[in-house]
Motif scaffolding. Structure first.
Motif, short mmCIF file in Angstrom:
data_model
loop_
_atom_site.label_atom_id
_atom_site.label_comp_id
_atom_site.label_asym_id
_atom_site.label_seq_id
_atom_site.Cartn_x
_atom_site.Cartn_y
_atom_site.Cartn_z
N GLN A 33 0.82 -1.22 0.00
CA GLN A 33 0.00 0.00 0.00
C GLN A 33 0.85 1.27 0.00
O GLN A 33 0.37 2.34 -0.35
N GLU A 34 2.14 1.14 0.40
CA GLU A 34 3.01 2.32 0.43
C GLU A 34 3.13 2.97 -0.94
O GLU A 34 3.20 4.17 -1.06
N HIS A 35 3.22 2.13 -1.99
CA HIS A 35 3.53 2.69 -3.32
C HIS A 35 2.50 2.33 -4.39
O HIS A 35 2.78 2.52 -5.57
N HIS A 36 1.37 1.75 -4.01
CA HIS A 36 0.40 1.34 -5.04
C HIS A 36 -1.02 1.71 -4.64
O HIS A 36 -1.32 1.84 -3.46
N ASP A 37 -1.88 1.79 -5.67
CA ASP A 37 -3.32 1.87 -5.41
C ASP A 37 -3.81 0.43 -5.29
O ASP A 37 -3.58 -0.38 -6.20
N CYS A 38 -4.45 0.13 -4.17
CA CYS A 38 -4.78 -1.28 -3.90
C CYS A 38 -6.27 -1.47 -3.60
O CYS A 38 -6.91 -0.59 -3.00
#
Ligand code: AQP
Length: 344
Positions: A33-38
């Motif tokens: 979730q730090e670097h993506h749309d989830c």
């Protein structure tokens, strides 16, 4: 049209959420979730491929949601929802039932294992499960799917379905302006030392919700005493722990405990052996108990707190489902146009 990277994954609300689900899936969701749309989904439609007590299904749906939240997924930044509140999953699954081939589904090992000898009595849903899983991912045109190793074959099938859809409907897809096909071929994310956590009683079987022996798995609902008892009684062998990785060859139970330690501590299995190699299992197990309790108990405590307010959990699911639907609805509408359905 460039495709945005998007992560999708699901967990079934079938009770007994365990350390394998946490290390193989949920812990990875938290990092992604730090670097993506989830989108993280409680896949209740999948759960009913095997009969579920309705009251228990609702409780388990909230429990998996509580596990997502307690593990650290942010429901405002990411989308947490339950599958049955977004109609696009089941609708696209029907189209995929008509794209996937019987021969493909006949090869699925999970169906063979779950249906066992009573294949004729298995639900049609259990057989078609991988088509629904493909729809879960592709109704969002998701590009990356973090899962345990047991889901690799289903992910390959989802890629085959995406590919066949893109080929079968190449002309309308190109006309609609999608030069590289409509669906992406989703990439499995199966990484790290705990992609297949094994039973604590038998290193040849995966840790599983449906295994009758409670001693085979650590549940996310276990307290410190239960965790300690299960790890102390975990099956091992008479040799001391090796100092090198190849010393774990042919020792699945020892390998499993080392990989669990590595995954929880976020270090390589080599480092675990560097620290504990040559020592007895009892000392290593004591360290594993302490580490597991330290990392899992706060999650368990938080889950228990969240479960005391089911209305709050339902609000998270309703909000997530609305936001998921906003993504899925236009994609599914485009699919209908591509297939040739008359739309309003
Ligand atoms: N033992 C495991 N090790 C690593 N990852 C695992 N997963 C499941 N078991 C392990 C991963 O957890 C995610 C959610 O799994 P699921 O709830 O969708 O269903 P499952 O794979 O059917 O879980 P179980 O525990 O194995 O249930 P039963 O007993 O019904 O077969 C997935 O990403 C899965 O890979």
């Amino acid at each position: 049209m460039e495709l945005k990277q998007r992560v999708f994954s699901g967990v079934q609300p079938t009770g007994n959420l365990h350390l394998g689900n946490y290390l193989g899936a949920i812990k990875k969701f938290v990092a992604l979730q730090e670097h993506h749309d989830c989108l993280f989904c409680v896949v209740d439609l999948h759960a009913i491929t095997v009969w579920q007590d309705p009251g228990e299904l609702a409780r388990s749906t909230r429990e998996v949601t509580a596990a997502f939240l307690a593990a650290g997924i942010d429901p405002k930044q990411q989308i947490i929802f339950n599958q049955s509140q977004v109609p696009g999953h089941a609708e696209l699954a029907w189209i995929f039932n008509c794209v996937a081939r019987l021969g493909w589904l006949n090869r699925m090992t999970q169906f063979k294992e779950k249906a066992g000898k009573h294949r004729e009595n298995a639900s049609v849903g259990l057989y078609a499960y991988p088509n629904l899983m493909a729809a879960d991912i592709l109704v969002y045109r998701a590009t990356h799917v973090p899962v345990g190793a047991d889901q690799k074959q289903h992910l390959e099938l989802a890629r085959d379905i995406a590919q066949k859809f893109n080929t079968d409907f190449a002309e309308p897809i190109a006309k609609a302006g999608f030069e590289d096909g409509f669906f992406p071929l989703p990439e499995p994310l199966i990484t790290g030392p705990a992609t297949r956590v094994m039973s604590l009683r038998d290193g040849s079987k995966k840790m599983s919700k449906s295994e009758p022996s409670e001693m085979s798995r650590i549940n996310l609902s276990d307290d410190a005493d239960a965790i300690a008892k299960k790890i102390r009684k975990a099956k091992t062998d008479p040799e001391p722990l090796p100092s090198e990785l190849d010393g774990l060859d042919g020792r699945p139970e020892a390998e499993n405990l080392v990989c669990i330690y590595a995954a929880i501590a976020e270090i390589a299995p080599e480092q675990v052996l560097g620290d504990f190699g040559g020592g007895s299992f009892s000392a290593f197990k004591q360290a594993l108990v302490e580490l597991t309790v330290e990392k899992i108990s706060p999650i368990t405590n938080e889950m228990n707190k969240l479960m005391a307010n089911p209305g709050d959990i339902d609000e998270v699911l309703a909000d997530g489902s609305d936001r998921a639907n906003q993504i899925a609805e236009p994609i599914y509408r485009k699919v209908k146009e591509i297939v040739g359905f008359v739309v309003r």
